[in-house]
Design a protein around this motif. Structure first.
Motif, mmCIF file in Angstrom:
data_model
loop_
_atom_site.group_PDB
_atom_site.id
_atom_site.type_symbol
_atom_site.label_atom_id
_atom_site.label_comp_id
_atom_site.label_asym_id
_atom_site.label_seq_id
_atom_site.Cartn_x
_atom_site.Cartn_y
_atom_site.Cartn_z
ATOM 1 N N ASP A 218 34.359 -0.803 12.402
ATOM 2 C CA ASP A 218 34.920 -1.752 13.360
ATOM 3 C C ASP A 218 33.912 -2.808 13.817
ATOM 4 N N VAL A 219 32.700 -2.791 13.273
ATOM 5 C CA VAL A 219 31.599 -3.617 13.765
ATOM 6 C C VAL A 219 31.495 -3.509 15.292
ATOM 7 N N ASP A 220 31.539 -2.280 15.776
ATOM 8 C CA ASP A 220 31.449 -2.024 17.217
ATOM 9 C C ASP A 220 29.967 -1.891 17.576
ATOM 10 N N ILE A 221 29.310 -3.049 17.777
ATOM 11 C CA ILE A 221 27.849 -3.072 17.910
ATOM 12 C C ILE A 221 27.325 -2.157 19.018
ATOM 13 N N PRO A 222 27.848 -2.183 20.237
ATOM 14 C CA PRO A 222 27.261 -1.347 21.297
ATOM 15 C C PRO A 222 27.238 0.129 20.912
ATOM 16 N N VAL A 223 28.270 0.602 20.236
ATOM 17 C CA VAL A 223 28.307 2.009 19.839
ATOM 18 C C VAL A 223 27.245 2.287 18.785
ATOM 19 N N MET A 224 27.165 1.376 17.787
ATOM 20 C CA MET A 224 26.149 1.551 16.751
ATOM 21 C C MET A 224 24.754 1.567 17.362
ATOM 22 N N ALA A 225 24.491 0.616 18.245
ATOM 23 C CA ALA A 225 23.168 0.518 18.850
ATOM 24 C C ALA A 225 22.846 1.772 19.664
ATOM 25 N N ALA A 226 23.828 2.250 20.399
ATOM 26 C CA ALA A 226 23.608 3.445 21.221
ATOM 27 C C ALA A 226 23.301 4.651 20.338
ATOM 28 N N TYR A 227 24.056 4.773 19.249
ATOM 29 C CA TYR A 227 23.834 5.891 18.317
ATOM 30 C C TYR A 227 22.417 5.827 17.763
ATOM 31 N N LEU A 228 22.025 4.631 17.339
ATOM 32 C CA LEU A 228 20.687 4.435 16.792
ATOM 33 C C LEU A 228 19.615 4.907 17.782
ATOM 34 N N CYS A 229 19.740 4.447 19.022
ATOM 35 C CA CYS A 229 18.733 4.815 20.029
ATOM 36 C C CYS A 229 18.716 6.320 20.276
ATOM 37 N N LEU A 230 19.878 6.894 20.318
ATOM 38 C CA LEU A 230 19.965 8.320 20.621
ATOM 39 C C LEU A 230 19.336 9.164 19.509
ATOM 40 N N ILE A 231 19.647 8.800 18.256
ATOM 41 C CA ILE A 231 19.078 9.537 17.127
ATOM 42 C C ILE A 231 17.560 9.400 17.143
ATOM 43 N N ALA A 232 17.084 8.187 17.420
ATOM 44 C CA ALA A 232 15.637 7.976 17.484
ATOM 45 C C ALA A 232 15.027 8.862 18.560
ATOM 46 N N LEU A 233 15.731 8.969 19.685
ATOM 47 C CA LEU A 233 15.227 9.808 20.772
ATOM 48 C C LEU A 233 15.122 11.264 20.326
ATOM 49 N N PHE A 234 16.149 11.734 19.619
ATOM 50 C CA PHE A 234 16.095 13.107 19.109
ATOM 51 C C PHE A 234 14.855 13.314 18.244
ATOM 52 N N PHE A 235 14.657 12.375 17.294
ATOM 53 C CA PHE A 235 13.508 12.498 16.386
ATOM 54 C C PHE A 235 12.201 12.559 17.160
ATOM 55 N N VAL A 236 12.067 11.667 18.119
ATOM 56 C CA VAL A 236 10.822 11.592 18.869
ATOM 57 C C VAL A 236 10.579 12.885 19.646
ATOM 58 N N VAL A 237 11.618 13.366 20.310
ATOM 59 C CA VAL A 237 11.471 14.593 21.098
ATOM 60 C C VAL A 237 11.129 15.759 20.183
ATOM 61 N N ILE A 238 11.830 15.849 19.046
ATOM 62 C CA ILE A 238 11.575 16.950 18.116
ATOM 63 C C ILE A 238 10.135 16.904 17.622
ATOM 64 N N ASN A 239 9.664 15.697 17.296
ATOM 65 C CA ASN A 239 8.289 15.590 16.825
ATOM 66 C C ASN A 239 7.292 16.053 17.870
ATOM 67 N N LEU A 240 7.554 15.720 19.109
ATOM 68 C CA LEU A 240 6.674 16.168 20.186
ATOM 69 C C LEU A 240 6.660 17.689 20.266
ATOM 70 N N VAL A 241 7.839 18.268 20.203
ATOM 71 C CA VAL A 241 7.932 19.725 20.279
ATOM 72 C C VAL A 241 7.188 20.367 19.114
ATOM 73 N N VAL A 242 7.348 19.784 17.918
ATOM 74 C CA VAL A 242 6.650 20.312 16.745
ATOM 75 C C VAL A 242 5.141 20.299 16.971
ATOM 76 N N ASP A 243 4.636 19.197 17.486
ATOM 77 C CA ASP A 243 3.197 19.114 17.726
ATOM 78 C C ASP A 243 2.733 20.177 18.705
ATOM 79 N N LEU A 244 3.552 20.411 19.720
ATOM 80 C CA LEU A 244 3.165 21.421 20.710
ATOM 81 C C LEU A 244 3.207 22.814 20.091
ATOM 82 N N LEU A 245 4.170 23.042 19.198
ATOM 83 C CA LEU A 245 4.249 24.348 18.542
ATOM 84 C C LEU A 245 3.017 24.596 17.672
ATOM 85 N N TYR A 246 2.512 23.534 17.029
ATOM 86 C CA TYR A 246 1.280 23.703 16.254
ATOM 87 C C TYR A 246 0.205 24.340 17.104
ATOM 88 N N TYR A 247 0.076 23.805 18.304
ATOM 89 C CA TYR A 247 -0.953 24.329 19.196
ATOM 90 C C TYR A 247 -0.735 25.797 19.491
#
Ligand SMILES: Nc1ncnc2c1ncn2[C@@H]1O[C@H](COP(=O)(O)OP(=O)(O)O)[C@@H](O)[C@H]1O
Ligand SMILES: [Mg+2]
Lengths: 329, 329
Positions: A283-312
């Protein structure tokens, strides 16, 4: 340790800002937001007024700053298509995707790790060879094909499981869960298997090859030479040493599970964020696409942080603290 | 093969043969070797890399890695046959009655577990001690192997110790349950020259104090001369010469032993007698008929190329060389 966390947090913020920039770019460069909001018969003056009130005439920096602040507050604007806050849509859709993804990852871990340990320990056994051959299927077949085959077999031919949807859900506050009803659980089986299969085989093969590697090391030989039980050697000393790569891959995979969920959700008509994203693209529904993009990026970032902490937590060699370094002849 | 047996041996290896079945025939890595170790005795085992020293040690503690297998022979410990025990029984002997120290002490410790944990785990595997008692014993052992400030360092991780200190920890681990015999496979090869002597001295002292016998594998004749009571010289999976260390070092009989002596400077031979041995030990596939050393031996005769020499007594030693055949044999 503390400095490390700060550094990682700063990096994460930088990543999120970059993603926000891309998401913001979508608004500017894909279609005209005004056209998307108003009908054909709106006059030029009205359009210009709307442009002014929406702040679309402000400088790039001001607009981007406003976008970042709003996004950080969870305000993703209005869906062009559905004419309602994107935030509400996300809140509605997120539980479906998260339940599906988390169940899949847990399944992949709790089946993949033991299978990896088993095939690593009995590398010439018949069962291990069967697992390995089957894992090739999991690795090489595309997700949607597995999903469709499952639907055909268990949904259409055997009629054991529903072929689409989430079944009945129960609302716990704003969170709707399918985990508390029989039909919800039944509906979850095929999509989660479809989504888990690839990760499961990946984890299994990874644990297997790490196990083979670790079992050859001197400290495992020495542990055996000290008479430790097989259980202590295999599941204590050996498995723990395979954990660092397994954590890395599982962490990264959790991110891609959420991304892969797009396909699985489409195949199973699963009412999650992935399906919402696909619809938004159509539908070229830009706000939804943009929100999804940001949210997925947030998941990745949080997961990476958790992974680093688990290494420790796992590897003492990373916990470089006072008294640790230096030679002690 | 007459032997002066005053006390019954602690360990007795009889006609041991270790094979590797391969597609192109069976490789014989250890060929019909026999030797004894008396209680409290240090038996040095020397020979070039590939002579079969490590395999012999692994066979004794039941840790031959498949496809390697004992094809023939008997190993007895304190009168009990141990080469054909079920896995669980030989496991209980490892660490408890036969300790082991492997080739590279630097990698012998699990990097993810603290020293105290590895010690306590090993102690509790063999001795009925509770956590507190086991920890007290671990501390005692670390003190005994000469780790300064053992009380503080006990909870450190392996990477926090230097090579020499890690080697001391390894020795403590091998001594955990007071085994009667320790198999030390090149315990100092990976260490700094300056530390090698310390470690050998420590090992010698500890074994003397505890009455522990040692099979000390090394390719360093200096270490043998320093520490061993008796020495076995191995070549191509066979014993070339075995006897009291003084006699073997001062009056080497086998031409190969002569050659090995080239590696220690302080013995009373004329320099022109210490010719370096030409060539290298044959690979398992290429062991020549007769005496395996014959292609490199300057004194080889036609007989050496055909007939395999057996061990025979010459003075206090036994040597497998046709040069010492009695006239008329
Ligand atoms: N898994 C294996 N397959 C075939 N040959 C092997 C294997 N392991 C060891 N060998 C051979 O056995 C011989 C003796 O090895 P080893 O006991 O390790 O010698 P070393 O005296 O140096 O300790 C070597 O020639 C080696 O190539
Ligand atoms: Mg060796």
């Amino acid at each position: 340790m503390f400095a490390f966390i700060i550094r990682r947090l700063l990096q994460s913020v930088l990543v999120m800002l970059t993603v926000a920039l891309i998401a913001f770019g979508l608004f500017r460069f894909v279609g005209d937001p005004i056209n998307n909001l108003v009908g054909q018969d709106t006059t030029l003056q009205d359009r210009e007024k709307l442009r002014e009130t929406l702040g679309l005439n402000d400088s790039f920096i001001v607009q981007f700053g406003r976008y970042v602040i709003n996004t950080a507050k969870g305000d993703f604007g209005y869906s062009y298509m559905h004419r309602r806050p994107v935030k509400d849509m996300l809140v509605e859709r997120m539980p479906a995707t998260l339940e599906l993804s988390i169940i899949s990852v847990l399944m992949a871990l709790f089946i993949g790790v033991p299978m990896g340990v088993y095939t690593g320990l009995h590398r010439n056994g018949l069962l291990a060879k069967i697992f390995m051959s089957m894992s090739l299927i999991g690795i090489s077949l595309p997700t949607f094909l597995i999903g469709i085959m499952l639907i055909l077999l268990f949904g259409v031919m055997l009629r054991w499981l529903p072929t689409f949807g989430r079944g009945e859900v129960v609302a716990l506050g704003t969170w709707t869960t399918g985990l508390l009803t029989v039909s919800g659980l039944k509906a979850l089986i095929m999509p989660s298997i479809t989504l888990a299969l690839f990760q499961m085989t990946l984890i299994m093969r990874l644990v297997r090859s790490e196990m083979l590697e670790v079992l050859r090391t001197d400290y495992i030989k020495f542990a055996r030479a000290r008479g430790l039980s097989n259980r202590a050697v295999n599941f204590g000393h050996a498995l723990k040493n395979t954990l660092v790569p397994v954590i890395t891959i599982t962490g990264l995979q959790l991110g891609s599970v959420i991304a892969f969920a797009i396909i699985t959700e489409s195949v199973f008509q699963w009412p999650g964020m992935g399906k919402m994203f696909i619809e938004a693209v159509a539908d070229v529904d830009i706000p939804v696409m943009a929100a999804y993009l940001c949210l997925i990026a947030l998941f990745f970032v949080v997961i990476n942080l958790v992974v680093d902490l688990l290494y420790y937590a796992v590897d003492p060699r990373l916990r470089i603290d006072q008294g640790a370094g230096g030679g002690h002849g | 093969m007459l032997k002066k047996v005053e006390t019954s041996p602690l360990l007795s290896v009889r006609n041991l043969r270790i094979e590797f079945p391969t597609r192109r025939g069976t490789l014989v890595a250890v060929d019909d070797i026999s030797f004894d170790i008396a209680p409290g005795e240090i038996l040095g085992v020397v020979g070039e890399s590939g002579a079969g020293k490590s395999l012999t040690g692994a066979a004794i503690i039941g840790l031959l890695e498949p496809p390697g297998r004992i094809a023939q022979g008997e190993i007895t410990l304190e009168g009990q046959r141990i080469d054909n025990l079920p896995y669980e029984e030989i496991r209980r002997i490892r660490g408890r009655r036969i300790g082991a120290i492997f080739q590279d002490p630097l990698t012998s410790l699990n990097p993810l577990y603290s020293v105290s944990r590895q010690l306590v785990e090993t102690i509790q595997t063999h001795l009925p001690l509770n956590d507190k008692e086991a920890r007290a014993r671990a501390l005692e052992l670390l003190d005994e192997v000469g780790i300064p400030g053992a009380g503080e360092r006990i909870d450190h991780y392996p990477h926090q110790f230097s090579g020499g200190m890690r080697q001391r920890v390894v020795i403590a681990l091998a001594l955990c349950a007071e085994p009667r015999l320790i198999i030390a496979d090149e315990p100092t090869t990976a260490l700094d020259v300056s530390i090698q002597a310390q470690i050998i001295t420590l090992l010698k002292r500890l074994c003397h104090d505890h009455g522990t016998a040692v099979m000390l594998v090394t390719h360093d004749m200096g270490v043998i001369a320093e520490a061993a009571d008796r020495v076995a010289v191995m070549y191509s999976g066979r014993i070339a010469e075995i006897g009291p260390v003084q006699e073997v070092v001062r009056a080497a009989k086998h031409p190969y032993t002569h050659g090995l002596m080239g590696s220690i400077p302080h013995i009373g031979h004329h320099v022109d007698q210490l010719t370096q041995i030409e060539g290298s030990m044959p690979r398992l596939q290429e062991i020549p008929p007769g005496c395996p050393f014959n292609p490199r031996c300057e004194e080889a005769t036609d007989r050496c190329r055909v007939e395999r020499p057996n061990l025979q007594s010459v003075n206090a030693t036994e040597v497998a060389c046709h040069l010492f055949d009695k006239a008329g044999a």
